[in-house]
Design a protein around this motif. Structure first.
Motif, PDB file in Angstrom:
ATOM      1  N   LEU B 207     -12.019  45.205 -24.197  1.00  0.00           N
ATOM      2  CA  LEU B 207     -12.660  43.953 -24.622  1.00  0.00           C
ATOM      3  C   LEU B 207     -13.970  44.229 -25.356  1.00  0.00           C
ATOM      4  O   LEU B 207     -14.352  43.501 -26.266  1.00  0.00           O
ATOM      5  CB  LEU B 207     -12.929  43.053 -23.410  1.00  0.00           C
ATOM      6  N   ARG B 347     -17.767  33.330 -16.765  1.00  0.00           N
ATOM      7  CA  ARG B 347     -17.433  32.561 -17.978  1.00  0.00           C
ATOM      8  C   ARG B 347     -16.167  33.127 -18.634  1.00  0.00           C
ATOM      9  O   ARG B 347     -15.280  32.371 -19.045  1.00  0.00           O
ATOM     10  CB  ARG B 347     -18.609  32.627 -18.979  1.00  0.00           C
ATOM     11  N   ARG B 348     -16.053  34.435 -18.687  1.00  0.00           N
ATOM     12  CA  ARG B 348     -14.862  35.035 -19.326  1.00  0.00           C
ATOM     13  C   ARG B 348     -13.588  34.721 -18.535  1.00  0.00           C
ATOM     14  O   ARG B 348     -12.519  34.538 -19.111  1.00  0.00           O
ATOM     15  CB  ARG B 348     -15.053  36.551 -19.486  1.00  0.00           C
ATOM     16  N   GLY B 352     -10.463  32.260 -19.773  1.00  0.00           N
ATOM     17  CA  GLY B 352      -9.133  32.865 -19.844  1.00  0.00           C
ATOM     18  C   GLY B 352      -9.086  34.175 -20.607  1.00  0.00           C
ATOM     19  O   GLY B 352      -8.005  34.663 -20.949  1.00  0.00           O
ATOM     20  N   GLN B 353     -10.260  34.762 -20.841  1.00  0.00           N
ATOM     21  CA  GLN B 353     -10.271  36.042 -21.575  1.00  0.00           C
ATOM     22  C   GLN B 353      -9.678  37.162 -20.720  1.00  0.00           C
ATOM     23  O   GLN B 353      -9.107  38.110 -21.236  1.00  0.00           O
ATOM     24  CB  GLN B 353     -11.715  36.375 -21.964  1.00  0.00           C
ATOM     25  N   ILE B 354      -9.809  37.018 -19.414  1.00  0.00           N
ATOM     26  CA  ILE B 354      -9.226  38.009 -18.498  1.00  0.00           C
ATOM     27  C   ILE B 354      -8.914  37.329 -17.165  1.00  0.00           C
ATOM     28  O   ILE B 354      -9.621  36.407 -16.754  1.00  0.00           O
ATOM     29  CB  ILE B 354     -10.180  39.216 -18.303  1.00  0.00           C
ATOM     30  N   ASP B 355      -7.861  37.795 -16.518  1.00  0.00           N
ATOM     31  CA  ASP B 355      -7.506  37.302 -15.185  1.00  0.00           C
ATOM     32  C   ASP B 355      -7.438  38.527 -14.258  1.00  0.00           C
ATOM     33  O   ASP B 355      -6.442  39.234 -14.236  1.00  0.00           O
ATOM     34  CB  ASP B 355      -6.149  36.588 -15.228  1.00  0.00           C
TER      35      ASP B 355
END
Lengths: 190, 391
Positions: B207, B347-348, B352-355
Motif C-alpha cells: 500500500l 480510517r483505512r 475499505g482499503q484493507i480488511d
C-alpha cells in the motif's frame, strides 16, 4: 475461507513422555560428552585404559553432537537412534577392555553396566518415538486471502497519501539516485 | 472470571481468577469481546522471555466494551467500544508527547527492573514479562486498563470485531515496520517471516508503494497467504535466501529489509549458525537466535534500511556488524507506537482499503486457548492467527 487442497504427511513434533525422555537423554549426552572431552585423561586412568585418550575424546565429541541434535531438532528420533548406535560402539570398546589384562576389570565392568542400562533407555525411547504415527498434515490454501478490495497490483501505492514522520525518514542522500537536470556534480534526489 | 494463565514452559491454563477492580482513578474495566494470541506470546509459552511469574494472565491483543471507569476518566463512558493497544501509555510524558508511545516513561511499574536490563525503562505492556510491568493481560473475560484515558482506541459500532481487533498490535506493528523503511516507488522490500506481523507488513509495504515485496518463510499456508497479498515468496527450506534475493534484485540486494521473526528463528542443519545459537541458548550462553538479523545485514543493499519489528529479549552473538557499518545501513527497531498510527489505520479500514481479518484462521472459546497455543506454535492445522472469544 480456507480450502483443504490435499493432505500429505509431515512429521510434527512428538509429544508426551517419550519426548521428555529424549530431552533428558539429550542433556545426558551433553554432560557425558563434556566429561569425555575434557576429562579423557582421568577417565582413561580410572579405567586402566591409558593410551586411549584420543578415542575417549572422539566419543565425547560424538556425544555432544548427538546431544545438540536431540535438543535442537524438531524430531529427535534419528538422533536417539544415533545414540543407540553410539552405545553399541561404547559397549564394544568396553568389552574389548574387559579382555585386556592391563585394564581395571572391576571398574570397566561398572562402566559396561552403566552403558548397558542407558542403552536400554535409549532403545525404549527410540522405539516409543518411532512408534508415534506421524500426523498427516493437511495443507490449507489461503491464496484467496488478500485482505485487499482489489488485486494487489491495483492496490500498490494506495496509501501514498501517508506522510512518513520526520523521525522515520531516510536521509535524502540515501534516496534513489537520479541524473541531475543540468551538468554538474551528481546530486541525490530530494 | 476465566483467564488464560502462564504456569511455566508450554503450560498455559484456563482458570478462574478474581474479577479485576478499579485500582486507580485513571483505570477502566472492559468486558472483553475478542482477544488474540500473538507470535510474541509464544516467546512466553516457550519460556525464552525472562521475568514471568506463575499465574500471570496472558494476552495483549484485546478489545471490548467499557463496563466501569475510574473517577478521573472523562473521555470514556460505560458502553464505549474500545480496542486496547498492547502498550500502556500515560499520554503526558516527554516520549508520549513525541509519539514514542512504546517507550512511555511512566507506565512500567517495574521501571527499575527494566532500567537494569535495558539501561532505561520502556512502557508497561499487557500480559507480558514483569520487566514490562507484569500487568495482567487480556486473554480473559475482563481486563483492567491502567491509564485508560490514554490507553485506548475508541472504535465505532457496526464494524465486526475481527476487522478492528488487530489495531491493538499486529496491524500497526506491520505498518510501522514498513513506515520505518520510508519506502520509495523503486524499492524492493524483503520481509523475513510471513506470520501475522509479516502478513501485515507485506500489505503495508504494498500500500505504501513498494515496487516489489518479497516474503521469506517455509510454511506453505503462510507462503500462499503472502502471495495473495502480492508478495513474491522464497521458501528458505528449498532455496538459498541470499541467492534468490540477489537474483530478484539484479544482484544488488533489497533496499529495505524487515525482520518479522525475532528471537526464535528456525533451527536447521542447513544453517549451522542456527544450530549453534540453539545449543548456546540451551546452556544460557546466548538468549536469542538472530539468524534473520545476520542474513539481513549481509544481503541488504548498501545504504539500505533494516526494520526490526521482531521481538528480541537480550544478548545476541556473531552479529556481522562489519557488514552493517561498511555498507552504511540504517537500522530502526522498537516495540510499536500503536496509538501513533491507529487513527490513520482505522480510517483505512473504514474506507475499505484493507480488511485485516484476512489473517484469522481459527476462532475459538477461551477454554480452548491452551490447546491453540500449541497448535499455533507448531503451525498445525493451517494455523496462522487465533482469535479467542471469552464472553
Amino acid at each position: 475461507m480456507a480450502h483443504h487442497r490435499h493432505t500429505r504427511s509431515r512429521q510434527t513434533r512428538p509429544s508426551g513422555s517419550a519426548e521428555t525422555l529424549a530431552q533428558g537423554l539429550g542433556w545426558f549426552s551433553l554432560a557425558l560428552g563434556a566429561a569425555e572431552l575434557f576429562g579423557a585423561r582421568s577417565m582413561a586412568r580410572w579405567l586402566g585404559m591409558e593410551g586411549n585418550e584420543r578415542l575417549i575424546r572422539a566419543y565425547g565429541a560424538r556425544e555432544i553432537a548427538t546431544g545438540i541434535g536431540i535438543l535442537t531438532q524438531r524430531d529427535p528420533t534419528p538422533w536417539i537412534w544415533g545414540r543407540v548406535a553410539g552405545d553399541a560402539l561404547d559397549l564394544a570398546t568396553l568389552g574389548n577392555a574387559l579382555r585386556d589384562r592391563h585394564s581395571h576389570h572391576d571398574r570397566v565392568a561398572v562402566a559396561f553396566g552403566a552403558v548397558a542400562g542407558v542403552t536400554v533407555l535409549d532403545v525404549v525411547c527410540a522405539n516409543a518415538l518411532t512408534g508415534q504415527e506421524p500426523q498427516p498434515r493437511r495443507y490449507f490454501d489461503y491464496s484467496d486471502r488478500s485482505g485487499l478490495p482489489r488485486p494487489p497490483q491495483q492496490m500498490r501505492g494506495a496509501a501514498r497519501d501517508f506522510e512518513v514522520p520526520r523521525d522515520m525518514r531516510i536521509p535524502d542522500a540515501m534516496r534513489p539516485y537520479k541524473e541531475p537536470q543540468r551538468p554538474g556534480r551528481p546530486q541525490p534526489s530530494m | 472470571m476465566k483467564a488464560l494463565r502462564w504456569h511455566g514452559k508450554e503450560d498455559i491454563r484456563c482458570e478462574s481468577v478474581p474479577d479485576p477492580q478499579i485500582e486507580d482513578p485513571r483505570d477502566a474495566i472492559i468486558k472483553v469481546t475478542s482477544c488474540a494470541i500473538c507470535g510474541s506470546d509464544l516467546h512466553l509459552y516457550d519460556h525464552f522471555m525472562p521475568g514471568m511469574q506463575k499465574g500471570d494472565i496472558m494476552g495483549h491483543e484485546t478489545m471490548g466494551e467499557v463496563v466501569e471507569t475510574g473517577s478521573s476518566i472523562k473521555n470514556l463512558k460505560v458502553g464505549d467500544r474500545v480496542v486496547i493497544p498492547f502498550t500502556i501509555i500515560c499520554g503526558e510524558c516527554e516520549q508520549c508527547r513525541r509519539g514514542n508511545f512504546s517507550v512511555c516513561e511512566r507506565t512500567n511499574r517495574n521501571a527499575n527492573l527494566a532500567a537494569k536490563a535495558f539501561g532505561h525503562t520502556t512502557a508497561g505492556l499487557f500480559g507480558y514479562t514483569h520487566l514490562t510491568g507484569g500487568y495482567p493481560g487480556g486473554q480473559a473475560e475482563y481486563l483492567r486498563v491502567p491509564y485508560a484515558d490514554a490507553t485506548h482506541i475508541k472504535v465505532p459500532k457496526g464494524i465486526p470485531d475481527e476487522k478492528l481487533l488487530f489495531l491493538s498490535d499486529i496491524f500497526p506493528t506491520g505498518w510501522q515496520a514498513a513506515v520505518q523503511c520510508d519506502i520509495e516507488p523503486t524499492d524492493t522490500v524483503a520481509i523475513w517471516g510471513a506470520g501475522p506481523v509479516g502478513q501485515m507488513a507485506i500489505r503495508s509495504a504494498l500500500l505504501l508503494g513498494a515496487k516489489q515485496v518479497i516474503a521469506i518463510d517455509y510454511v506453505p499456508e503462510r507462503l500462499s497467504m503472502a502471495q495473495a497479498g502480492g508478495a513474491t515468496t522464497i521458501n528458505f527450506k528449498e532455496e538459498s535466501v541470499i541467492e534468490r534475493l540477489n537474483e530478484l534484485t539484479k544482484g544488488k540486494g533489497p533496499e529495505k529489509c524487515i525482520d518479522a521473526v525475532g528471537l526464535e528463528a528456525h533451527v536447521s542443519m542447513k544453517h549451522p549458525d542456527t544450530v549453534l545459537d540453539r545449543a548456546k541458548q540451551a546452556v544460557m550462553l546466548e538468549s536469542d537466535r538472530p539468524h534473520v538479523l545476520r542474513e539481513m545485514m549481509y544481503v541488504c543493499r548498501p545504504a539500505g534500511v533494516l526494520s526490526v519489528p521482531g521481538v528480541y529479549g537480550g544478548l545476541l552473538d556473531k552479529i556481522p556488524f562489519g557488514a552493517m557499518m561498511n555498507k552504511g545501513l540504517t537500522i530502526r527497531t522498537g516495540q510499536t507506537h500503536v496509538n501513533r498510527w491507529t487513527d490513520d489505520l482505522l480510517r483505512r479500514i473504514e474506507e475499505g482499503q484493507i480488511d485485516p481479518s484476512f489473517v484469522i484462521t481459527h476462532t475459538v472459546g477461551l477454554e480452548e486457548g491452551p490447546e491453540m497455543y500449541k497448535k499455533f506454535r507448531d503451525k498445525q492445522d493451517g494455523c496462522i492467527k487465533v482469535v479467542l472469544k471469552p464472553n
